[in-house]
Enzyme design. Structure first.
Site, mmCIF file in Angstrom:
data_model
loop_
_atom_site.group_PDB
_atom_site.id
_atom_site.type_symbol
_atom_site.label_atom_id
_atom_site.label_comp_id
_atom_site.label_asym_id
_atom_site.label_seq_id
_atom_site.Cartn_x
_atom_site.Cartn_y
_atom_site.Cartn_z
ATOM 1 N N ALA A 17 4.564 -8.295 -0.767
ATOM 2 C CA ALA A 17 4.059 -9.561 -0.208
ATOM 3 C C ALA A 17 5.175 -10.097 0.684
ATOM 4 O O ALA A 17 5.794 -11.118 0.396
ATOM 5 C CB ALA A 17 3.713 -10.544 -1.313
ATOM 6 N N ILE A 18 5.440 -9.335 1.756
ATOM 7 C CA ILE A 18 6.538 -9.704 2.648
ATOM 8 C C ILE A 18 6.163 -10.979 3.413
ATOM 9 O O ILE A 18 6.998 -11.840 3.633
ATOM 10 C CB ILE A 18 6.830 -8.558 3.659
ATOM 11 N N GLY A 19 4.908 -11.068 3.814
ATOM 12 C CA GLY A 19 4.469 -12.271 4.539
ATOM 13 C C GLY A 19 4.817 -12.244 6.016
ATOM 14 O O GLY A 19 5.087 -13.286 6.627
ATOM 15 N N SER A 36 3.502 0.658 10.336
ATOM 16 C CA SER A 36 4.146 -0.641 10.525
ATOM 17 C C SER A 36 4.658 -1.194 9.192
ATOM 18 O O SER A 36 3.983 -1.138 8.168
ATOM 19 C CB SER A 36 3.138 -1.617 11.138
ATOM 20 N N LYS A 68 -6.406 -2.320 13.061
ATOM 21 C CA LYS A 68 -6.047 -1.900 11.691
ATOM 22 C C LYS A 68 -6.826 -2.748 10.692
ATOM 23 O O LYS A 68 -6.713 -3.976 10.684
ATOM 24 C CB LYS A 68 -4.543 -2.062 11.481
ATOM 25 N N THR A 116 -2.989 -2.403 3.063
ATOM 26 C CA THR A 116 -2.815 -2.371 1.600
ATOM 27 C C THR A 116 -4.004 -2.969 0.837
ATOM 28 O O THR A 116 -4.806 -3.721 1.391
ATOM 29 C CB THR A 116 -1.538 -3.145 1.222
ATOM 30 N N GLY A 119 1.047 3.271 -1.332
ATOM 31 C CA GLY A 119 1.596 4.436 -2.010
ATOM 32 C C GLY A 119 0.526 5.365 -2.565
ATOM 33 O O GLY A 119 -0.671 5.179 -2.291
ATOM 34 N N GLY A 140 -2.484 5.661 4.019
ATOM 35 C CA GLY A 140 -2.616 5.327 2.609
ATOM 36 C C GLY A 140 -2.130 6.461 1.717
ATOM 37 O O GLY A 140 -2.844 7.438 1.513
ATOM 38 N N CYS A 189 -3.551 -8.117 7.209
ATOM 39 C CA CYS A 189 -2.433 -8.400 6.304
ATOM 40 C C CYS A 189 -2.912 -9.277 5.155
ATOM 41 O O CYS A 189 -3.405 -10.389 5.382
ATOM 42 C CB CYS A 189 -1.293 -9.098 7.022
HETATM 43 C C1 LIG Z 1 6.948 -3.189 2.495
HETATM 44 C C2 LIG Z 1 5.716 -3.017 3.339
HETATM 45 C C3 LIG Z 1 5.572 -3.796 4.488
HETATM 46 C C4 LIG Z 1 4.445 -3.650 5.293
HETATM 47 N N1 LIG Z 1 4.334 -4.397 6.439
HETATM 48 C C5 LIG Z 1 3.275 -4.197 7.261
HETATM 49 C C6 LIG Z 1 3.183 -4.887 8.497
HETATM 50 O O1 LIG Z 1 4.052 -5.653 8.902
HETATM 51 N N2 LIG Z 1 2.076 -4.662 9.265
HETATM 52 C C7 LIG Z 1 1.074 -3.795 8.893
HETATM 53 O O2 LIG Z 1 0.093 -3.637 9.635
HETATM 54 N N3 LIG Z 1 1.164 -3.122 7.729
HETATM 55 C C8 LIG Z 1 2.220 -3.293 6.915
HETATM 56 N N4 LIG Z 1 2.313 -2.586 5.745
HETATM 57 C C9 LIG Z 1 1.205 -1.668 5.376
HETATM 58 C C10 LIG Z 1 1.490 -0.248 5.810
HETATM 59 O O3 LIG Z 1 1.638 -0.140 7.212
HETATM 60 C C11 LIG Z 1 0.348 0.698 5.341
HETATM 61 O O4 LIG Z 1 -0.863 0.309 5.952
HETATM 62 C C12 LIG Z 1 0.147 0.651 3.837
HETATM 63 O O5 LIG Z 1 1.385 0.562 3.170
HETATM 64 C C13 LIG Z 1 -0.610 1.869 3.313
HETATM 65 O O6 LIG Z 1 0.068 3.077 3.594
HETATM 66 P P1 LIG Z 1 1.075 3.795 2.546
HETATM 67 O O7 LIG Z 1 0.345 3.909 1.244
HETATM 68 O O8 LIG Z 1 1.403 5.107 3.152
HETATM 69 O O9 LIG Z 1 2.256 2.902 2.424
HETATM 70 C C14 LIG Z 1 3.443 -2.702 4.929
HETATM 71 C C15 LIG Z 1 3.599 -1.922 3.785
HETATM 72 C C16 LIG Z 1 4.729 -2.054 3.006
HETATM 73 C C17 LIG Z 1 4.882 -1.175 1.787
#
Ligand SMILES: Cc1cc2nc3c(=O)[nH]c(=O)nc-3n(C[C@H](O)[C@H](O)[C@H](O)COP(=O)(O)O)c2cc1C
Length: 313
Positions: free
Chosen positions: A76-78, A27, A170, A198, A222, A248, A136
Protein backbone atom coordinates in the site's frame (compact mmCIF):
# COMPACT_ATOMS: atom_id res chain seq x y z
CA UNK A 1 21.22 -25.35 -38.98
CA UNK A 2 19.97 -27.65 -36.16
CA UNK A 3 16.48 -27.25 -34.72
CA UNK A 4 17.85 -25.52 -31.63
CA UNK A 5 19.65 -22.85 -33.67
CA UNK A 6 16.77 -21.86 -35.95
CA UNK A 7 16.29 -18.19 -35.07
CA UNK A 8 13.14 -17.20 -33.18
CA UNK A 9 11.53 -13.82 -33.82
CA UNK A 10 10.85 -12.34 -30.40
CA UNK A 11 9.50 -9.00 -31.64
CA UNK A 12 5.89 -8.18 -30.80
CA UNK A 13 3.31 -5.62 -31.88
CA UNK A 14 0.72 -4.13 -29.52
CA UNK A 15 -1.52 -1.87 -31.56
CA UNK A 16 0.80 0.95 -32.68
CA UNK A 17 3.55 -0.09 -30.26
CA UNK A 18 6.42 -2.28 -31.55
CA UNK A 19 8.64 -3.96 -28.97
CA UNK A 20 11.86 -5.92 -29.56
CA UNK A 21 10.71 -8.71 -27.26
CA UNK A 22 7.80 -9.40 -24.87
CA UNK A 23 9.77 -9.26 -21.58
CA UNK A 24 8.90 -6.03 -19.72
CA UNK A 25 9.31 -4.97 -16.09
CA UNK A 26 6.28 -3.72 -14.17
CA UNK A 27 5.66 -0.27 -12.75
CA UNK A 28 6.57 0.14 -9.09
CA UNK A 29 8.90 -2.86 -9.00
CA UNK A 30 11.87 -1.54 -10.96
CA UNK A 31 12.31 1.98 -9.57
CA UNK A 32 13.52 4.32 -12.30
CA UNK A 33 15.93 1.64 -13.60
CA UNK A 34 19.10 3.22 -12.13
CA UNK A 35 18.74 0.91 -9.16
CA UNK A 36 18.98 -2.10 -11.49
CA UNK A 37 21.69 -1.08 -13.95
CA UNK A 38 24.49 -2.92 -12.13
CA UNK A 39 22.41 -6.06 -11.69
CA UNK A 40 20.97 -6.75 -15.13
CA UNK A 41 21.51 -5.59 -18.69
CA UNK A 42 18.50 -3.27 -18.92
CA UNK A 43 19.19 -2.67 -22.63
CA UNK A 44 17.92 -6.20 -23.35
CA UNK A 45 14.45 -5.64 -21.89
CA UNK A 46 11.47 -5.44 -24.23
CA UNK A 47 10.29 -2.45 -22.21
CA UNK A 48 10.70 -0.67 -18.89
CA UNK A 49 7.78 0.78 -16.89
CA UNK A 50 9.02 3.22 -14.25
CA UNK A 51 7.02 3.85 -11.06
CA UNK A 52 3.68 5.58 -11.74
CA UNK A 53 3.95 9.36 -11.78
CA UNK A 54 1.36 11.96 -10.87
CA UNK A 55 1.15 15.68 -11.66
CA UNK A 56 2.13 16.72 -8.14
CA UNK A 57 4.58 14.96 -5.81
CA UNK A 58 2.92 12.46 -3.44
CA UNK A 59 4.29 11.27 -0.12
CA UNK A 60 2.28 8.04 -0.22
CA UNK A 61 0.72 6.13 2.67
CA UNK A 62 1.80 5.74 6.30
CA UNK A 63 3.94 2.68 7.15
CA UNK A 64 3.87 -0.23 7.02
CA UNK A 65 3.67 -0.08 3.27
CA UNK A 66 4.58 -3.67 2.49
CA UNK A 67 3.91 -6.95 4.27
CA UNK A 68 5.06 -10.38 3.11
CA UNK A 69 2.30 -12.97 3.13
CA UNK A 70 2.05 -16.59 2.04
CA UNK A 71 2.48 -16.71 -1.72
CA UNK A 72 3.32 -13.06 -2.25
CA UNK A 73 3.43 -9.51 -1.02
CA UNK A 74 0.92 -6.90 0.08
CA UNK A 75 1.69 -3.28 -0.69
CA UNK A 76 0.00 0.00 0.00
CA UNK A 77 2.63 2.44 -1.20
CA UNK A 78 0.03 5.02 -2.19
CA UNK A 79 1.73 6.22 -5.39
CA UNK A 80 4.67 7.83 -3.58
CA UNK A 81 6.50 9.75 -6.33
CA UNK A 82 8.28 13.05 -6.91
CA UNK A 83 5.77 14.32 -9.49
CA UNK A 84 6.04 14.86 -13.22
CA UNK A 85 8.50 17.79 -13.18
CA UNK A 86 11.16 15.81 -11.33
CA UNK A 87 10.42 12.79 -13.52
CA UNK A 88 10.99 14.77 -16.72
CA UNK A 89 14.06 16.67 -15.45
CA UNK A 90 15.75 13.96 -13.43
CA UNK A 91 14.59 10.41 -14.27
CA UNK A 92 13.58 10.48 -17.92
CA UNK A 93 16.92 11.73 -19.32
CA UNK A 94 18.64 8.68 -17.82
CA UNK A 95 15.83 6.26 -18.81
CA UNK A 96 15.99 7.53 -22.38
CA UNK A 97 19.67 6.62 -22.65
CA UNK A 98 19.06 2.93 -21.88
CA UNK A 99 17.79 2.11 -25.35
CA UNK A 100 14.95 -0.13 -24.18
CA UNK A 101 11.42 1.20 -24.86
CA UNK A 102 10.26 3.36 -21.94
CA UNK A 103 6.55 3.10 -21.17
CA UNK A 104 5.57 5.79 -18.69
CA UNK A 105 2.87 4.93 -16.16
CA UNK A 106 0.66 7.88 -15.22
CA UNK A 107 -2.19 8.40 -12.77
CA UNK A 108 -4.51 11.27 -11.96
CA UNK A 109 -7.44 12.05 -9.71
CA UNK A 110 -9.63 13.33 -12.53
CA UNK A 111 -9.90 12.52 -16.22
CA UNK A 112 -8.31 15.91 -17.01
CA UNK A 113 -5.35 15.08 -14.75
CA UNK A 114 -4.78 11.83 -16.60
CA UNK A 115 -5.12 13.36 -20.04
CA UNK A 116 -2.90 16.39 -19.35
CA UNK A 117 -0.20 14.20 -17.85
CA UNK A 118 -0.37 11.70 -20.71
CA UNK A 119 -0.15 14.51 -23.26
CA UNK A 120 2.78 16.25 -21.59
CA UNK A 121 4.84 13.09 -21.06
CA UNK A 122 4.03 11.71 -24.51
CA UNK A 123 5.85 14.63 -26.14
CA UNK A 124 9.07 14.03 -24.23
CA UNK A 125 12.03 12.48 -26.01
CA UNK A 126 12.49 8.79 -25.22
CA UNK A 127 8.89 7.91 -24.34
CA UNK A 128 7.61 4.92 -26.35
CA UNK A 129 4.12 4.69 -24.85
CA UNK A 130 1.93 5.71 -21.92
CA UNK A 131 0.37 3.23 -19.50
CA UNK A 132 -2.72 4.67 -17.81
CA UNK A 133 -2.73 3.28 -14.28
CA UNK A 134 -6.51 2.93 -13.94
CA UNK A 135 -6.13 0.39 -11.22
CA UNK A 136 -4.19 1.47 -8.14
CA UNK A 137 -6.03 0.08 -5.10
CA UNK A 138 -4.01 2.17 -2.66
CA UNK A 139 -5.23 5.71 -3.26
CA UNK A 140 -8.64 7.22 -2.87
CA UNK A 141 -10.27 7.32 -6.31
CA UNK A 142 -7.44 5.20 -7.69
CA UNK A 143 -9.68 2.69 -9.44
CA UNK A 144 -12.69 4.79 -10.52
CA UNK A 145 -11.79 4.67 -14.20
CA UNK A 146 -10.90 1.01 -14.01
CA UNK A 147 -14.17 -0.18 -12.57
CA UNK A 148 -16.62 1.42 -14.97
CA UNK A 149 -16.51 0.59 -18.67
CA UNK A 150 -17.95 3.94 -19.83
CA UNK A 151 -15.58 6.13 -17.80
CA UNK A 152 -12.70 3.92 -18.90
CA UNK A 153 -13.68 4.28 -22.54
CA UNK A 154 -14.04 8.08 -22.31
CA UNK A 155 -10.73 8.54 -20.53
CA UNK A 156 -8.82 6.30 -22.93
CA UNK A 157 -10.34 8.09 -25.95
CA UNK A 158 -9.39 11.51 -24.55
CA UNK A 159 -5.86 10.36 -23.70
CA UNK A 160 -5.43 8.80 -27.12
CA UNK A 161 -6.60 11.97 -28.89
CA UNK A 162 -4.02 14.11 -27.08
CA UNK A 163 -1.09 11.70 -26.77
CA UNK A 164 1.75 11.57 -29.28
CA UNK A 165 2.48 7.90 -28.47
CA UNK A 166 0.46 4.66 -28.04
CA UNK A 167 -1.83 4.31 -25.01
CA UNK A 168 -2.04 1.22 -22.78
CA UNK A 169 -4.73 0.79 -20.12
CA UNK A 170 -3.75 -1.09 -16.95
CA UNK A 171 -6.81 -2.66 -15.38
CA UNK A 172 -7.75 -3.93 -11.96
CA UNK A 173 -8.97 -7.46 -11.20
CA UNK A 174 -11.09 -6.03 -8.38
CA UNK A 175 -14.25 -5.86 -10.49
CA UNK A 176 -17.16 -8.14 -11.29
CA UNK A 177 -16.33 -8.24 -14.99
CA UNK A 178 -12.88 -7.31 -16.23
CA UNK A 179 -14.14 -8.14 -19.73
CA UNK A 180 -16.59 -5.21 -19.59
CA UNK A 181 -13.86 -2.75 -18.58
CA UNK A 182 -11.46 -4.16 -21.19
CA UNK A 183 -14.20 -3.64 -23.81
CA UNK A 184 -14.45 -0.03 -22.64
CA UNK A 185 -10.68 0.39 -23.06
CA UNK A 186 -10.83 -1.17 -26.54
CA UNK A 187 -13.76 1.07 -27.53
CA UNK A 188 -11.77 4.10 -26.37
CA UNK A 189 -8.92 3.12 -28.67
CA UNK A 190 -6.36 1.64 -26.26
CA UNK A 191 -3.46 0.00 -28.11
CA UNK A 192 -3.44 -2.75 -25.46
CA UNK A 193 -4.73 -3.60 -22.02
CA UNK A 194 -2.38 -4.56 -19.19
CA UNK A 195 -3.83 -7.27 -16.95
CA UNK A 196 -3.58 -7.15 -13.95
CA UNK A 197 -2.74 -4.73 -11.19
CA UNK A 198 -2.79 -6.04 -7.62
CA UNK A 199 -5.66 -7.84 -5.90
CA UNK A 200 -7.25 -5.97 -2.98
CA UNK A 201 -6.17 -7.75 0.21
CA UNK A 202 -5.41 -7.44 3.91
CA UNK A 203 -3.09 -8.77 6.62
CA UNK A 204 -3.98 -8.74 10.33
CA UNK A 205 -2.00 -8.97 13.56
CA UNK A 206 -4.64 -10.75 15.59
CA UNK A 207 -2.87 -10.26 18.93
CA UNK A 208 -2.93 -6.51 18.50
CA UNK A 209 -6.27 -6.78 16.69
CA UNK A 210 -4.94 -4.39 14.04
CA UNK A 211 -4.28 -4.39 10.33
CA UNK A 212 -0.59 -4.65 9.45
CA UNK A 213 -0.61 -2.14 6.61
CA UNK A 214 -0.78 1.55 7.49
CA UNK A 215 -3.53 1.87 4.91
CA UNK A 216 -5.36 -1.16 6.43
CA UNK A 217 -5.85 -2.67 2.96
CA UNK A 218 -3.43 -3.04 0.10
CA UNK A 219 -2.72 -4.88 -3.12
CA UNK A 220 -1.61 -8.51 -3.26
CA UNK A 221 1.04 -9.41 -5.83
CA UNK A 222 3.40 -12.31 -6.49
CA UNK A 223 3.00 -16.04 -7.23
CA UNK A 224 -0.41 -16.41 -5.54
CA UNK A 225 -2.12 -14.02 -7.97
CA UNK A 226 -0.85 -15.73 -11.15
CA UNK A 227 -3.93 -17.96 -11.56
CA UNK A 228 -6.18 -14.90 -11.17
CA UNK A 229 -4.18 -13.00 -13.79
CA UNK A 230 -4.23 -15.96 -16.18
CA UNK A 231 -7.99 -16.19 -15.81
CA UNK A 232 -8.33 -12.49 -16.61
CA UNK A 233 -6.09 -12.78 -19.68
CA UNK A 234 -8.06 -15.78 -20.91
CA UNK A 235 -11.43 -14.09 -20.38
CA UNK A 236 -10.40 -10.89 -22.14
CA UNK A 237 -8.65 -12.71 -24.96
CA UNK A 238 -11.78 -14.68 -25.79
CA UNK A 239 -14.17 -11.72 -25.61
CA UNK A 240 -12.29 -8.57 -26.71
CA UNK A 241 -10.22 -7.94 -29.81
CA UNK A 242 -7.31 -6.07 -28.25
CA UNK A 243 -3.67 -7.01 -27.54
CA UNK A 244 -2.94 -7.94 -23.93
CA UNK A 245 0.09 -7.48 -21.71
CA UNK A 246 -0.06 -10.11 -18.95
CA UNK A 247 1.06 -9.28 -15.39
CA UNK A 248 0.80 -11.22 -12.15
CA UNK A 249 3.21 -13.57 -10.41
CA UNK A 250 5.52 -14.13 -13.38
CA UNK A 251 8.90 -15.43 -12.19
CA UNK A 252 9.90 -18.20 -14.60
CA UNK A 253 9.78 -19.16 -18.26
CA UNK A 254 6.90 -21.56 -17.50
CA UNK A 255 4.88 -18.70 -15.99
CA UNK A 256 5.64 -16.48 -18.99
CA UNK A 257 4.67 -19.16 -21.52
CA UNK A 258 1.37 -19.76 -19.74
CA UNK A 259 0.52 -16.08 -20.22
CA UNK A 260 1.54 -16.11 -23.89
CA UNK A 261 -0.49 -19.23 -24.65
CA UNK A 262 -3.45 -17.74 -22.74
CA UNK A 263 -3.37 -14.67 -24.98
CA UNK A 264 -0.75 -12.21 -23.76
CA UNK A 265 1.37 -10.71 -26.55
CA UNK A 266 3.83 -9.42 -23.94
CA UNK A 267 4.19 -9.66 -20.17
CA UNK A 268 5.54 -7.68 -17.23
CA UNK A 269 7.60 -9.03 -14.37
CA UNK A 270 6.77 -7.36 -11.05
CA UNK A 271 7.33 -8.67 -7.54
CA UNK A 272 9.92 -11.19 -8.77
CA UNK A 273 12.27 -8.24 -9.41
CA UNK A 274 12.53 -7.88 -5.63
CA UNK A 275 13.44 -11.45 -4.69
CA UNK A 276 15.03 -12.62 -7.95
CA UNK A 277 16.30 -9.58 -9.89
CA UNK A 278 17.75 -11.78 -12.64
CA UNK A 279 14.34 -13.32 -13.44
CA UNK A 280 13.72 -11.10 -16.47
CA UNK A 281 17.08 -12.00 -18.04
CA UNK A 282 16.61 -15.73 -17.36
CA UNK A 283 13.15 -15.66 -18.92
CA UNK A 284 14.44 -13.77 -21.96
CA UNK A 285 17.27 -16.29 -22.39
CA UNK A 286 14.86 -19.24 -22.14
CA UNK A 287 12.21 -17.81 -24.47
CA UNK A 288 13.56 -18.97 -27.87
CA UNK A 289 13.79 -22.63 -26.78
CA UNK A 290 10.30 -22.52 -25.26
CA UNK A 291 8.87 -21.10 -28.50
CA UNK A 292 10.72 -23.76 -30.55
CA UNK A 293 9.39 -26.47 -28.22
CA UNK A 294 5.90 -25.58 -29.48
CA UNK A 295 7.10 -25.91 -33.09
CA UNK A 296 6.99 -22.15 -33.68
CA UNK A 297 9.57 -19.59 -34.81
CA UNK A 298 8.04 -16.43 -33.42
CA UNK A 299 6.28 -15.32 -30.25
CA UNK A 300 3.38 -14.12 -32.42
CA UNK A 301 2.56 -17.66 -33.59
CA UNK A 302 2.05 -18.85 -30.01
CA UNK A 303 0.00 -15.96 -28.57
CA UNK A 304 -3.50 -17.10 -27.60
CA UNK A 305 -3.14 -20.65 -28.90
CA UNK A 306 -4.77 -22.12 -25.80
CA UNK A 307 -7.34 -24.79 -26.61
CA UNK A 308 -9.83 -24.27 -23.80
CA UNK A 309 -12.21 -26.89 -25.19
CA UNK A 310 -9.99 -29.65 -23.78
CA UNK A 311 -8.15 -30.24 -20.51
CA UNK A 312 -4.76 -31.86 -20.03
CA UNK A 313 -6.27 -35.20 -18.89
C1 LIG B 1 5.72 -2.50 -4.16
C2 LIG B 1 4.84 -2.42 -5.38
C3 LIG B 1 4.58 -1.17 -5.94
C4 LIG B 1 3.77 -1.07 -7.07
N1 LIG B 1 3.55 0.16 -7.63
C5 LIG B 1 2.83 0.25 -8.78
C6 LIG B 1 2.67 1.50 -9.43
O1 LIG B 1 3.19 2.54 -9.04
N2 LIG B 1 1.91 1.52 -10.57
C7 LIG B 1 1.32 0.39 -11.09
O2 LIG B 1 0.64 0.48 -12.13
N3 LIG B 1 1.48 -0.80 -10.49
C8 LIG B 1 2.21 -0.90 -9.36
N4 LIG B 1 2.40 -2.12 -8.77
C9 LIG B 1 1.73 -3.31 -9.36
C10 LIG B 1 2.66 -4.06 -10.30
O3 LIG B 1 3.07 -3.26 -11.38
C11 LIG B 1 1.96 -5.34 -10.84
O4 LIG B 1 0.82 -4.97 -11.59
C12 LIG B 1 1.50 -6.26 -9.72
O5 LIG B 1 2.46 -6.29 -8.68
C13 LIG B 1 1.25 -7.68 -10.21
O6 LIG B 1 2.42 -8.27 -10.77
P1 LIG B 1 3.44 -9.20 -9.92
O7 LIG B 1 2.61 -10.25 -9.24
O8 LIG B 1 4.38 -9.75 -10.92
O9 LIG B 1 4.09 -8.31 -8.93
C14 LIG B 1 3.22 -2.25 -7.64
C15 LIG B 1 3.49 -3.50 -7.08
C16 LIG B 1 4.31 -3.59 -5.97
C17 LIG B 1 4.61 -4.96 -5.40
Amino acid sequence: MTASTVPVDLSVQLGRLSLPNPVLVASGTFGYAREMENIIDCTRLGGILPKTITAQPRIGNAPWRTVEVTGGLLNAIGLDNDGVDVFIDHHLPYLATIGSPIIVSVAGRTADDFVELAERVSHCVGVAAIELNLSCPNVSGGVDFGTDAKSCSKLVAAARARSAVPILAKLTPNVTSIVDVAKGAADGGADAVCLINTVLAMAIDWRKRRPMLGNAMGGMSGPAIKPIALRCVHQVRTAVNIPIIGIGGIASIDDAMQFIVAGATAFQIGTANYYDPLASMRILDALPDAIRELGAHSVREVVGTLDATKTTH
